[in-house]
Design a protein around this motif. Structure first.
Motif, mmCIF file in Angstrom:
data_model
loop_
_atom_site.group_PDB
_atom_site.id
_atom_site.type_symbol
_atom_site.label_atom_id
_atom_site.label_comp_id
_atom_site.label_asym_id
_atom_site.label_seq_id
_atom_site.Cartn_x
_atom_site.Cartn_y
_atom_site.Cartn_z
ATOM 1 N N PRO A 3 0.815 -1.223 0.000
ATOM 2 C CA PRO A 3 0.000 0.000 0.000
ATOM 3 C C PRO A 3 0.847 1.272 0.000
ATOM 4 O O PRO A 3 0.520 2.236 -0.694
ATOM 5 C CB PRO A 3 -0.806 -0.105 1.304
ATOM 6 C CG PRO A 3 -0.877 -1.551 1.586
ATOM 7 C CD PRO A 3 0.411 -2.125 1.088
ATOM 8 N N ALA A 4 1.948 1.259 0.737
ATOM 9 C CA ALA A 4 2.797 2.448 0.777
ATOM 10 C C ALA A 4 3.322 2.770 -0.614
ATOM 11 O O ALA A 4 3.291 3.920 -1.070
ATOM 12 C CB ALA A 4 3.956 2.224 1.741
ATOM 13 N N GLU A 43 0.475 3.937 -2.905
ATOM 14 C CA GLU A 43 0.073 5.307 -2.588
ATOM 15 C C GLU A 43 1.054 6.297 -3.208
ATOM 16 O O GLU A 43 0.659 7.273 -3.838
ATOM 17 C CB GLU A 43 0.014 5.511 -1.078
ATOM 18 C CG GLU A 43 -0.435 6.922 -0.712
ATOM 19 C CD GLU A 43 -0.564 7.125 0.792
ATOM 20 O OE1 GLU A 43 -0.011 6.333 1.553
ATOM 21 O OE2 GLU A 43 -1.224 8.101 1.167
ATOM 22 N N ARG A 72 6.740 7.720 6.439
ATOM 23 C CA ARG A 72 5.400 7.984 5.911
ATOM 24 C C ARG A 72 4.613 8.951 6.771
ATOM 25 O O ARG A 72 3.566 9.425 6.362
ATOM 26 C CB ARG A 72 4.595 6.679 5.868
ATOM 27 C CG ARG A 72 4.797 5.865 4.648
ATOM 28 C CD ARG A 72 3.832 4.694 4.672
ATOM 29 N NE ARG A 72 2.609 5.019 3.943
ATOM 30 C CZ ARG A 72 1.606 4.157 3.783
ATOM 31 N NH1 ARG A 72 1.674 2.966 4.317
ATOM 32 N NH2 ARG A 72 0.531 4.506 3.112
ATOM 33 N N THR A 80 -0.465 7.698 9.630
ATOM 34 C CA THR A 80 -1.351 7.103 8.636
ATOM 35 C C THR A 80 -2.725 6.890 9.253
ATOM 36 O O THR A 80 -2.868 6.813 10.475
ATOM 37 C CB THR A 80 -0.819 5.739 8.153
ATOM 38 O OG1 THR A 80 -0.599 4.923 9.297
ATOM 39 C CG2 THR A 80 0.473 5.896 7.386
ATOM 40 N N GLU A 138 -6.582 4.670 8.475
ATOM 41 C CA GLU A 138 -7.071 3.535 7.740
ATOM 42 C C GLU A 138 -8.157 3.958 6.758
ATOM 43 O O GLU A 138 -9.052 4.726 7.115
ATOM 44 C CB GLU A 138 -7.626 2.494 8.710
ATOM 45 C CG GLU A 138 -7.701 1.115 8.089
ATOM 46 C CD GLU A 138 -7.825 0.049 9.159
ATOM 47 O OE1 GLU A 138 -8.928 -0.467 9.317
ATOM 48 O OE2 GLU A 138 -6.821 -0.241 9.831
ATOM 49 N N ILE A 192 -6.887 -0.167 4.571
ATOM 50 C CA ILE A 192 -5.494 0.004 4.162
ATOM 51 C C ILE A 192 -4.952 1.258 4.844
ATOM 52 O O ILE A 192 -5.662 2.261 4.968
ATOM 53 C CB ILE A 192 -5.398 0.172 2.632
ATOM 54 C CG1 ILE A 192 -5.910 -1.099 1.958
ATOM 55 C CG2 ILE A 192 -3.988 0.488 2.196
ATOM 56 C CD1 ILE A 192 -6.148 -0.939 0.487
ATOM 57 N N GLN A 193 -3.693 1.192 5.268
ATOM 58 C CA GLN A 193 -3.097 2.369 5.891
ATOM 59 C C GLN A 193 -2.685 3.363 4.800
ATOM 60 O O GLN A 193 -1.951 3.019 3.883
ATOM 61 C CB GLN A 193 -1.861 1.951 6.699
ATOM 62 C CG GLN A 193 -2.164 1.078 7.888
ATOM 63 C CD GLN A 193 -2.920 1.826 8.975
ATOM 64 O OE1 GLN A 193 -2.661 3.001 9.225
ATOM 65 N NE2 GLN A 193 -3.868 1.159 9.604
ATOM 66 N N VAL A 194 -3.165 4.598 4.904
ATOM 67 C CA VAL A 194 -2.767 5.602 3.923
ATOM 68 C C VAL A 194 -2.261 6.845 4.630
ATOM 69 O O VAL A 194 -2.663 7.141 5.754
ATOM 70 C CB VAL A 194 -3.931 5.994 2.976
ATOM 71 C CG1 VAL A 194 -4.310 4.836 2.095
ATOM 72 C CG2 VAL A 194 -5.114 6.517 3.755
ATOM 73 N N SER A 195 -1.388 7.564 3.929
ATOM 74 C CA SER A 195 -0.784 8.764 4.509
ATOM 75 C C SER A 195 -1.518 10.036 4.124
ATOM 76 O O SER A 195 -1.496 11.008 4.865
ATOM 77 C CB SER A 195 0.664 8.897 4.033
ATOM 78 O OG SER A 195 1.448 7.886 4.566
ATOM 79 N N PHE A 196 -2.138 10.019 2.942
ATOM 80 C CA PHE A 196 -2.541 11.310 2.388
ATOM 81 C C PHE A 196 -3.739 11.945 3.094
ATOM 82 O O PHE A 196 -4.093 13.080 2.803
ATOM 83 C CB PHE A 196 -2.788 11.196 0.875
ATOM 84 C CG PHE A 196 -4.054 10.496 0.492
ATOM 85 C CD1 PHE A 196 -5.173 11.246 0.157
ATOM 86 C CD2 PHE A 196 -4.144 9.112 0.442
ATOM 87 C CE1 PHE A 196 -6.340 10.621 -0.216
ATOM 88 C CE2 PHE A 196 -5.303 8.483 0.070
ATOM 89 C CZ PHE A 196 -6.408 9.243 -0.256
ATOM 90 N N LEU A 233 4.376 12.742 2.322
ATOM 91 C CA LEU A 233 4.163 12.209 0.971
ATOM 92 C C LEU A 233 4.652 13.180 -0.104
ATOM 93 O O LEU A 233 5.094 12.771 -1.173
ATOM 94 C CB LEU A 233 2.661 11.921 0.786
ATOM 95 C CG LEU A 233 2.207 11.357 -0.555
ATOM 96 C CD1 LEU A 233 2.882 10.025 -0.832
ATOM 97 C CD2 LEU A 233 0.698 11.179 -0.577
#
Lengths: 329, 310, 325
Positions: C95-96, C99, C166, C169, C171, C175-179, C188
Motif C-alpha cells: 500500500p505504501a 500510494e 510515511r 497514517t 485507515e 489500508i493504511q494511507v498517509s494522504f 508524501l
C-alpha cells in the motif's frame, strides 16, 4: 441582387496576409464582393487562389501567422474586421455558419453527434438541453437524415461521408444563420450525393432567405447553383457577374481559359483548352497582374497592377485587356 | 497537352543550372549548428569528454592515492585550503579527497561505462535487428516477440534484477546495461531496415545475386545509420543515468570504481548535517553530462528525421 | 471482446511462468545465503539443520518445483531475514508503494497536461519554450539526486518538510494511507514530486505533441466556427482527443513508476516494497526478491489489461472494431 436592400455581406478590398519566416504570403490581396438575402454566390478559383482564406477571414478564423491586414467585411452593415473575439464568437455558428470541405475531418471523432450538435445550440441560446436535443433532431430530419434519434447517439465514424456532410450542414443550420459559407462541401463526395446536397442547399436558401457563399474550384457546380460568380486568382478577384454573364461571356482571360478547360458535351471531339504554366507562388509575388505570365493577351501594361473596371450591368473585371476588348475594337 | 509537355521540358532543362546540392555531411552540420542551444550543448559535451579523457592531468590531486589524501582535510567546505596548500574549489569528502578531482575521475568511469555499454548494446542490437528484418517471417516474429517482452519491463527493474543476480562489478553493470538496451537498437534497426528493404535498390541487389552479407552490410546497414545515431546518443545518456542510479542504490559499481553515482551516494550521509557539496557537485556534473547528451540527441533527431523537414 | 480478454489472460499466464523460472533460477545462483545467515558460532550440525529447514540442500529444480506448488497456494516462501512469509512482507508494504506511485501519477497528470496543452497551443511563445526546456531537464535529472536535493533544500536548509518515513497514517478501506492526515501528506509530498518529475516531463511532451496535431485538425476549426468558447474547444474537443495517447502511455508507465519507486523509497526511507527489495538484494534474502518480482509482474499484467480496456472506452473507434471482431 435585391436592389435597394442592404446586402447580407459586403466584402470590400479584403487583404489577408501570412507573415511566415520565408516572407509574406499575400493569400488574399484585394477581394470585393457582396451577397444578399437568399442569394448564392459562387467563389471560384484554383487551389491556392485564396478562396478558403477569404471564407476564414469572414469568420475571423485566420490563425497566426496570418492576419487580416486591410479592407472591410460588412455583415449587415457592421464591420467585422475590428470586432473583438467575444463579439465574433457570438456571430460564428449563430449568424454566420461554415461548412468545411472534408466531411471525414469536420466532426470530432471522439464525441457523439448529439454532443456536437447540442453544444452548437447551447453556445448561442439559453435553452434547456432537451430543447436543444429536439432542435438537433428536427434539423437532422430537415437535411434528409432518417431515424435521427439513432443517428444522434452515434459517433461520426459510424457514418458515411455523405451522411457526415449532411450532419455538418445540419450543424450549420441549427441556429438559422443569415449567411452560410460552404467551402467545397461536395468535393469529397460521390457525384450523386453531390447533386442531392446541391439541390437541398439551393432549396434551403430559397426557403429561409439565407445568403450562401459557395467556395469551389468546379465551374460546373457553380453553373447549376449560384446566382452570381466571383472568380479569384492569386488572392485577387479577377471577375464578377451573374452566372450567365460570366459563363457565357467571360471577360477576364483567366475565366476564359477556365471555361475552355471544362469538358462539355457541346464541344465533343474538340481539343480541350489548357491554361499554360502553373499558379504562381504567393510568396513575395511580383507586382503587376499575377496572371500575365500565363496570359495569351498579356501586354507591357500588365507589368502594372490592373485596376477593377466596372461594367454597367453589375459586372466587374480586373484586366487591362479583357476578352471583349477585341470585339469592340 | 503540348503546352504542358513543353513546360515540363523547360523545367527539366532548367534543373542543372540550379545551384548544386551541397554534400549531405555539410548540410547536416549546417542544420545541426543552426540551433544555438544544440551548439552550446555540443560544446559542453566536448568539454565533459575532454575532462574525462584527461582527468589525471587536470585534477589538482589524485583522489585515490592514499599518500596524497589527508584525513585531516575531510569535509572541507568549497573554497577552503588543503593541508597540502591547494584549494578545495568544490570542497572535500569524508576521507579528505578533493571533490573536483573525484568528480573528474568519476566522470571517466561514468562515461566509460555508459559509452561501453551503449556501443556493445548497439552492436548486438544491430545484428539482431538486421537479422529480423532481412530474414523476416518466423525469425522476425520470434525476435520481435522477445524485444517486446523485454521492453514491456522498465529498464530499472531489469537492471536491478540482473545486478542482484550477477553481483557488483564494472563488467556486471555493463552486462546489465547492455541487456536493458539492446532491444531498443534491435527495434530501431529493424524498423528502418524494413523500410529500406522494400525499396527497389535492394531488389536490384538481390537480382544481381549479391551475397546476403554484402547486401546487409553494404546496402541495408548504411541506410539504417541515421536513426541509429539518434538512439545511440539518447541511450548512452540513459545508460549513464541508470548506472548512477544502480551505484547509488549500492548494487552497481564497487567502491573501488567510484563513479559519479557512488560519489553522490557517499555524500548522502553528510547531507543531513548540511554538508551539501559532497553530493551536490557530483550530481551537477552528472546532470550537465546527461542534459548535454540529451540536447545533442534531440537536435540530431530533428535534423536527421526527414519527416520533420522544416 | 471477452475472447480478446481471455487470450490476453492466457498470454499473461505464459509470461508469469517464464518470468518465475528466470527469476527463481537467476536469483538462486547468487551467492550462498547460508554464509550470510548462519552465524559464525553455529556448529556444522546446526548449519546443516538450518539448511535442511530452509530446503537449501535439495537440487535446485526440486526447489523450483516446490516453489511453484507453494506459489499456487499463495505461499512464496519465508524470508530468511524476517522469518515471515515473503508474500506477507510484500503485501504489508505494497500500500505504501501504491500510494506513492498513484500520488506521483496524479501530480504528473494534473501538472503535466495543462502545461503540455498550453505549450502546444502557443508553440512559439517564450513561456512554452521554458516549459519544453524544463521537460528536457526533467528527463535528464537523475531521480535519486533530485530526491537528495529536495531533502537538502526543503528538509535540511528550510526545515519545511520531513525527509523520511510515511508520517501518520489512517485507515481507509482497511489500508493504511498517509494522504488523509496532515502529517502524512507532508511526508508524501517530496517523494511524490520526486517520483513524478520524469513522468511529468513525459506527459508534457505527449500533451504538447497531441495538442499541436489536434489543433490543426478541421474538427477543431469547425468547433470554433460553431462559435464555441475557446475554453470548450480546448477542454472538450482538444483534450478528449489527446487523452487517448496520454492515458495509454501513462497506464503503461504506471508499472515503470512502481519499479522506479525503488529509488525514491530508498532516498526518502519510504517503507514500501522498493526499499524492501533493495534491502533484500543486499542481504541475499531470495524469497523476498522472488516474491517481489512475481507480485510486480502480476501488477504489470493487470495494469496492461486495464489500460487496454480503458483505451477502448476512450476511443469509440476501437470499441467498434472489437465488437465486430
Amino acid at each position: 441582387m435585391n436592389a435597394g436592400k442592404q446586402p447580407t455581406l459586403e466584402v470590400e478590398d479584403l487583404r489577408t496576409h501570412f507573415f511566415t519566416k520565408a516572407g509574406v504570403v499575400k493569400a488574399v490581396d484585394g477581394v470585393s464582393f457582396a451577397v444578399g438575402q437568399g442569394e448564392v454566390l459562387g467563389l471560384v478559383g484554383e487551389s491556392g487562389s485564396g478562396k478558403s482564406v477569404t471564407g476564414f477571414s469572414i469568420l475571423g478564423l485566420v490563425d497566426p501567422p496570418g492576419r487580416v491586414v486591410g479592407g472591410r467585411i460588412l455583415f449587415k452593415g457592421e464591420d467585422l474586421v475590428p470586432l473583438g473575439e467575444d463579439r465574433m464568437r457570438a456571430l460564428r455558428g449563430s449568424r454566420i455558419a461554415m461548412i468545411f470541405q472534408d466531411p471525414m475531418m469536420t466532426l470530432n471523432p471522439v464525441l457523439r453527434v448529439d454532443t456536437q450538435m447540442i453544444e452548437a445550440i447551447l453556445a448561442h441560446r439559453k435553452v434547456s438541453k432537451a430543447a436543444a436535443y429536439d432542435r438537433a433532431r428536427e434539423t437532422l430530419m430537415r437535411v434528409g437524415i432518417a431515424s435521427p434519434d439513432e443517428r444522434l447517439r452515434s459517433y461520426p465514424h459510424q457514418f458515411s461521408g455523405g451522411m457526415r456532410q449532411r450532419v455538418a450542414i445540419a450543424i450549420a443550420l441549427l441556429n438559422e444563420p443569415d449567411l452560410i459559407i460552404a467551402d467545397e462541401p461536395t468535393t469529397a463526395l460521390d457525384v450523386t450525393i453531390q447533386a442531392q446536397i446541391l439541390y437541398e442547399a439551393q432549396k434551403l436558401c430559397r426557403e429561409t432567405g439565407t445568403a450562401l457563399i459557395w467556395i469551389t474550384h468546379d465551374l460546373t457546380v457553380v453553373a447549376g447553383l449560384a446566382d452570381r460568380i466571383c472568380v479569384m486568382y492569386a488572392g485577387r478577384d479577377v471577375e464578377q457577374g451573374t452566372v450567365d454573364q460570366v459563363l457565357d461571356h467571360p471577360l477576364h482571360p483567366y475565366t476564359h481559359g477556365l471555361i475552355g478547360s471544362v469538358p462539355s458535351r457541346n464541344r465533343r471531339g474538340a481539343r480541350l483548352q489548357q491554361i499554360p504554366g502553373m499558379t504562381p507562388s504567393l510568396l513575395n509575388l511580383a507586382p503587376g497582374c499575377a496572371f500575365r505570365s500565363r496570359c495569351p493577351r498579356a501586354t507591357d501594361r500588365c507589368e502594372a497592377e490592373p485596376t477593377v473596371t466596372m461594367r454597367g450591368d453589375g459586372r466587374r473585371v480586373r484586366c487591362f485587356n479583357p476578352v471583349d476588348a477585341d470585339v469592340s475594337a | 497537352m503540348s503546352t504542358t509537355t513543353e513546360h515540363l521540358q523547360a523545367t527539366a532543362a532548367a534543373m542543372p543550372t540550379a545551384p548544386r546540392v551541397e554534400s549531405p555531411l555539410r548540410r547536416f552540420t549546417a542544420a545541426f549548428f543552426e540551433s544555438r542551444i544544440a551548439t552550446a550543448a555540443f560544446g559542453m559535451l566536448l568539454l565533459v569528454v575532454a575532462i574525462a579523457l584527461f582527468a589525471p592531468w587536470l585534477s589538482p590531486q589524485d583522489p585515490y592515492d592514499l599518500a596524497v589524501v589527508d584525513i585531516m582535510d575531510s569535509r572541507m567546505a568549497p573554497g577552503e585550503e588543503a593541508m597540502a596548500g591547494f584549494t578545495f574549489w568544490l570542497g572535500s569528502d569524508g576521507a579528505g579527497r578533493d571533490m573536483l578531482s573525484a568528480i573528474f575521475y568519476g566522470l571517466r568511469i561514468s562515461l566509460g561505462v555508459g559509452v561501453a555499454s551503449g556501443l556493445i548494446a548497439m552492436l548486438i542490437g544491430m545484428c539482431i535487428g538486421l537479422t529480423a528484418a532481412y530474414f523476416g517471417g518466423r525469425v522476425d516474429a520470434v525476435i520481435m516477440r522477445i524485444v517486446d517482452l523485454q521492453l514491456s519491463f522498465p529498464a530499472i527493474l531489469v537492471a536491478l534484477i540482473l545486478v542482484a543476480i550477477l553481483g557488483k562489478g564494472v563488467d556486471k553493470v555493463i552486462i546489465a546495461l547492455v541487456t536493458v538496451q539492446w532491444a531498443y537498437y534491435a527495434r530501431t534497426v529493424r524498423g528502418s531496415a524494413l523500410v529500406e528493404r522494400s525499396k527497389e535498390y535492394i531488389e536490384a541487389a538481390t537480382c544481381l545475386a549479391l551475397s546476403h552479407r554484402r547486401i546487409v552490410f553494404r546496402h541495408l546497414l548504411p541506410n539504417c545509420l541515421p536513426p541509429m545515431i539518434v538512439v545511440v546518443t539518447l541511450q548512452t545518456a540513459h545508460a549513464i543515468s541508470l548506472e548512477a542510479t544502480l551505484s547509488f542504490l549500492g548494487v552497481g559499481l564497487p567502491q573501488t570504481e567510484p563513479s559519479l553515482g557512488l560519489l553522490i551516494s557517499n555524500g548522502f550521509e553528510y547531507m543531513m548535517s548540511g554538508k551539501y557539496w559532497i553530493s551536490f557537485f557530483p550530481g551537477l556534473a552528472l546532470l550537465i553530462t546527461i542534459v548535454s547528451i540529451n540536447l545533442v540527441g534531440d537536435q540530431l533527431r530533428d535534423v536527421l528525421n526527414p519527416r520533420l523537414e522544416r | 471482446m471477452s475472447v480478446f480478454i481471455i487470450r490476453r489472460l492466457l498470454q499473461s499466464l505464459g509470461v508469469i511462468f517464464v518470468m518465475s523460472m528466470i527469476v527463481f533460477f537467476g536469483v538462486n545462483v547468487v551467492g550462498n545465503p547460508v554464509d550470510i545467515l548462519a552465524s559464525d558460532d553455529m556448529t556444522q550440525e546446526q548449519i546443516q539443520a538450518f539448511v535442511a529447514r530452509l530446503g537449501l540442500d535439495r537440487p535446485i529444480y526440486e526447489q523450483y518445483w516446490y516453489f511453484v506448488l507453494n506459489a499456487l497456494r499463495g505461499d512464496l516462501g519465508n524470508s530468511f531475514v524476517f522469518a515471515e512469509p515473503a508474500l506477507k512482507l510484500i503485501l504489508q508494504r505494497l500500500p505504501a508503494t501504491l500510494e506513492l506511485a498513484l500520488a506521483s501519477m496524479f501530480l504528473s497528470v494534473v501538472i503535466g497536461i495543462p502545461l503540455g496543452i498550453y505549450a502546444g497551443l502557443r508553440p512559439e511563445a517564450r513561456s512554452s519554450k521554458v516549459i519544453m526546456a524544463s521537460s528536457i531537464l526533467g528527463f535528464s535529472l537523475p531521480t535519486f539526486w533530485v530526491g537528495l536535493m529536495f531533502i537538502m533544500v526543503f528538509a535540511v536548509m528550510l526545515g519545511w518538510l520531513p525527509s523520511t518515513g510515511r508520517g501518520d497514517t489512517t485507515e481507509l478501506l482497511g489500508i493504511q494511507v498517509s494522504f488523509l492526515t496532515w502529517d502524512g501528506l507532508q511526508h508524501l509530498l517530496l517523494p511524490a514530486i520526486n517520483l513524478a518529475l520524469f513522468k511529468m516531463s513525459l506527459v508534457i511532451r505527449l500533451a504538447r505533441a497531441g495538442t499541436r496535431e489536434v489543433a490543426l485538425q478541421d474538427y477543431v476549426k469547425f468547433a470554433r466556427a460553431k462559435g464555441l468558447s475557446a475554453r470548450r474547444v480546448v477542454l472538450v474537443h482538444i483534450m478528449k482527443n489527446i487523452m487517448i495517447p496520454v492515458v495509454t502511455v501513462l497506464g503503461l508507465e504506471l508499472g515503470g513508476v512502481i519499479a522506479f519507486s525503488v529509488v525514491t523509497e530508498t532516498v526518502f526511507a519510504w517503507p514500501g516494497i522498493g526499499k524492501l527489495l533493495i534491502d533484500s538484494i543486499q542481504l541475499l534474502d531470495r524469497p523476498v526478491v522472488v516474491a517481489y518480482l512475481i507480485i510486480t509482474v502480476l501488477m504489470f499484467i493487470l495494469i496492461n489489461l486495464v489500460v487496454d480496456i480503458l483505451y477502448s472506452v476512450l476511443d469509440p473507434r476501437v470499441r467498434l472494431k472489437d465488437v465486430k471482431s
